[in-house]
Write a protein that holds these residues in place. Structure first.
Motif, PDB file in Angstrom:
ATOM      1  N   GLY A 233       0.835  -1.210   0.000  1.00 24.01           N
ATOM      2  CA  GLY A 233       0.000   0.000   0.000  1.00 24.01           C
ATOM      3  C   GLY A 233       0.858   1.243   0.000  1.00 24.01           C
ATOM      4  O   GLY A 233       2.092   1.183  -0.041  1.00 24.01           O
ATOM      5  N   LYS A 234       0.186   2.385   0.071  1.00 23.33           N
ATOM      6  CA  LYS A 234       0.913   3.656  -0.071  1.00 23.33           C
ATOM      7  C   LYS A 234       0.656   4.523   1.167  1.00 23.33           C
ATOM      8  O   LYS A 234      -0.494   4.684   1.580  1.00 23.33           O
TER       9      LYS A 234
ATOM     10  N   GLY B 257       0.004   1.761   5.453  1.00 23.91           N
ATOM     11  CA  GLY B 257      -0.093   1.568   3.998  1.00 23.91           C
ATOM     12  C   GLY B 257      -1.555   1.559   3.567  1.00 23.91           C
ATOM     13  O   GLY B 257      -2.350   0.783   4.091  1.00 23.91           O
ATOM     14  N   LEU B 258      -1.910   2.424   2.608  1.00 22.05           N
ATOM     15  CA  LEU B 258      -3.314   2.556   2.200  1.00 22.05           C
ATOM     16  C   LEU B 258      -3.561   1.830   0.882  1.00 22.05           C
ATOM     17  O   LEU B 258      -2.691   1.793   0.004  1.00 22.05           O
ATOM     18  N   ASN B 259      -4.765   1.293   0.727  1.00 18.67           N
ATOM     19  CA  ASN B 259      -5.145   0.707  -0.565  1.00 18.67           C
ATOM     20  C   ASN B 259      -5.589   1.823  -1.519  1.00 18.67           C
ATOM     21  O   ASN B 259      -5.589   3.006  -1.150  1.00 18.67           O
ATOM     22  N   ALA B 260      -5.994   1.435  -2.723  1.00 21.65           N
ATOM     23  CA  ALA B 260      -6.302   2.438  -3.752  1.00 21.65           C
ATOM     24  C   ALA B 260      -7.439   3.361  -3.338  1.00 21.65           C
ATOM     25  O   ALA B 260      -7.524   4.501  -3.813  1.00 21.65           O
TER      26      ALA B 260
ATOM     27  N   ASN C  23      -8.161   3.441   2.259  1.00 20.42           N
ATOM     28  CA  ASN C  23      -8.312   2.747   3.549  1.00 20.42           C
ATOM     29  C   ASN C  23      -7.064   1.918   3.821  1.00 20.42           C
ATOM     30  O   ASN C  23      -6.426   1.410   2.885  1.00 20.42           O
ATOM     31  N   SER C  24      -6.738   1.752   5.098  1.00 17.34           N
ATOM     32  CA  SER C  24      -5.583   0.936   5.459  1.00 17.34           C
ATOM     33  C   SER C  24      -5.714  -0.454   4.832  1.00 17.34           C
ATOM     34  O   SER C  24      -6.728  -1.139   5.012  1.00 17.34           O
ATOM     35  N   LEU C  25      -4.669  -0.855   4.112  1.00 24.18           N
ATOM     36  CA  LEU C  25      -4.729  -2.124   3.391  1.00 24.18           C
ATOM     37  C   LEU C  25      -4.712  -3.303   4.365  1.00 24.18           C
ATOM     38  O   LEU C  25      -5.637  -4.118   4.391  1.00 24.18           O
TER      39      LEU C  25
END
Ligand code: GLU
Length: 304
Positions: free
Chosen positions: A21-22, A278-281, A284-286
């Motif tokens: 994730g980002k 780390g966030l998903n697209a 939200n937190s992956l």
């Protein structure tokens, strides 16, 4: 129910996701956190606490603060609130300007930024000081007086929050912001900058699992009906533009923030907070979303 073995299983299962994730870096100060953090805490209405990983480490709660400021606005205005804010999922980005234009300055819901700015405006009107009043409220919810803003994060967002500034002035042009836009923005950025741990956030959210009351002293925070309203809004509007996918996978009302935290509620049972930056697209937190999905799957407990 003893949740410890389940938290341990989740902790093992999500390890490969850590670092995926980002990390949000559009607020520069948020980018400093390390990507492999993971914490989770479950607070039951009976007073039991279960937690694992980095559950005591403070992080930037960002939009999770919108749950608490909405609660304050409901205390202050009740249903009058809904003359200024809608209650529908937005289907657009949390900071979209387009929708606000189409809908004549009435934000779709209190969990997108425009809605939260109106909520902050209401708090400012009633209390005069929207920094202190929110801190005081959080201290009551957590039974802890040392929870504070991270002023470096608030400052960092103030320096770069052009889109939020645009939203505030846009709301003002429609007559839906009554106070000075700069003052509202400053308070909003501070609310988002609150630094709290999973354990603290799970405790702060327990009134939503307990019919609006604090379980340890029966203090009424909101009516049971208002607690229902807030949980319903979390379910339908709380996790950005993938709120349907989150509801499908997790089956609990939840509110996420770009700091990687998610607060979720199981009425009459527990509140749970998970954090991994780390966030998903969808933002939200992956690992956090996966952890909550595992939690409701392994326990067999969800609102459905
Ligand atoms: N302070 C952030 C912003 O306004 C909050 C975003 C979020 O967590 O959704 O952009």
């Amino acid at each position: 129910m003893n949740y410890t073995p389940i938290l341990e299983e989740i902790y093992t299962d999500i390890q490969p996701l850590l670092g995926e994730g980002k990390i949000a870096d559009y607020i520069p100060e948020l980018a400093h956190v390390s990507a492999d953090k993971f914490g989770m805490a479950v607070q039951t209405i009976d007073g039991d606490l279960y937690h694992i990983g980095d559950s005591a480490e403070k992080f930037s709660i960002q939009s999770i603060s919108k749950v608490f400021t909405l609660t304050m606005a409901m205390q202050l205005e009740g249903d009058k609130l809904w003359t200024r804010i809608g209650r529908e999922p937005s289907g657009t980005a949390f900071n979209s300007l387009v929708q606000l234009e189409y809908e004549n300055g009435i934000p779709r819901n209190p969990f997108i930024n425009a809605g939260a700015l109106v909520v902050t405006d209401i708090i400012l009107t009633h209390y005069g000081n929207a920094h202190r009043s929110v801190l005081d409220f959080i201290h009551i919810l957590c039974r802890q007086a040392d929870i504070d803003f991270d002023r470096a994060v608030a400052h960092s967002e103030r320096e770069t929050g052009y889109r939020n500034a645009a939203l505030a002035y846009f709301l003002k042009s429609f007559g839906n912001l009554h106070n000075d836009a700069v003052q509202v923005l400053d308070a909003y950025f501070h609310h988002c900058s609150l630094a709290m741990s999973c354990v603290e956030l799970a405790r702060a959210g327990i009134y939503l699992a307990n019919g609006g009351k604090l379980p340890w002293n029966d203090q009424v925070i909101v009516t049971s009906n208002q607690a229902k309203y807030i949980n319903s809004l979390m379910l339908t509007c709380g996790t950005y533009d993938s709120v349907g996918d989150f509801a499908y996978r997790v089956g609990l009302p939840g509110k996420s923030g770009v700091g990687g935290g998610i607060l979720a509620v199981m009425p009459n049972e527990f509140s749970v907070c998970v954090w991994s930056p780390g966030l998903n697209a969808s933002g939200n937190s992956l690992a956090g979303t996966r952890a909550l999905e595992l939690f409701t799957t392994l326990t067999g407990i969800s609102i459905f």
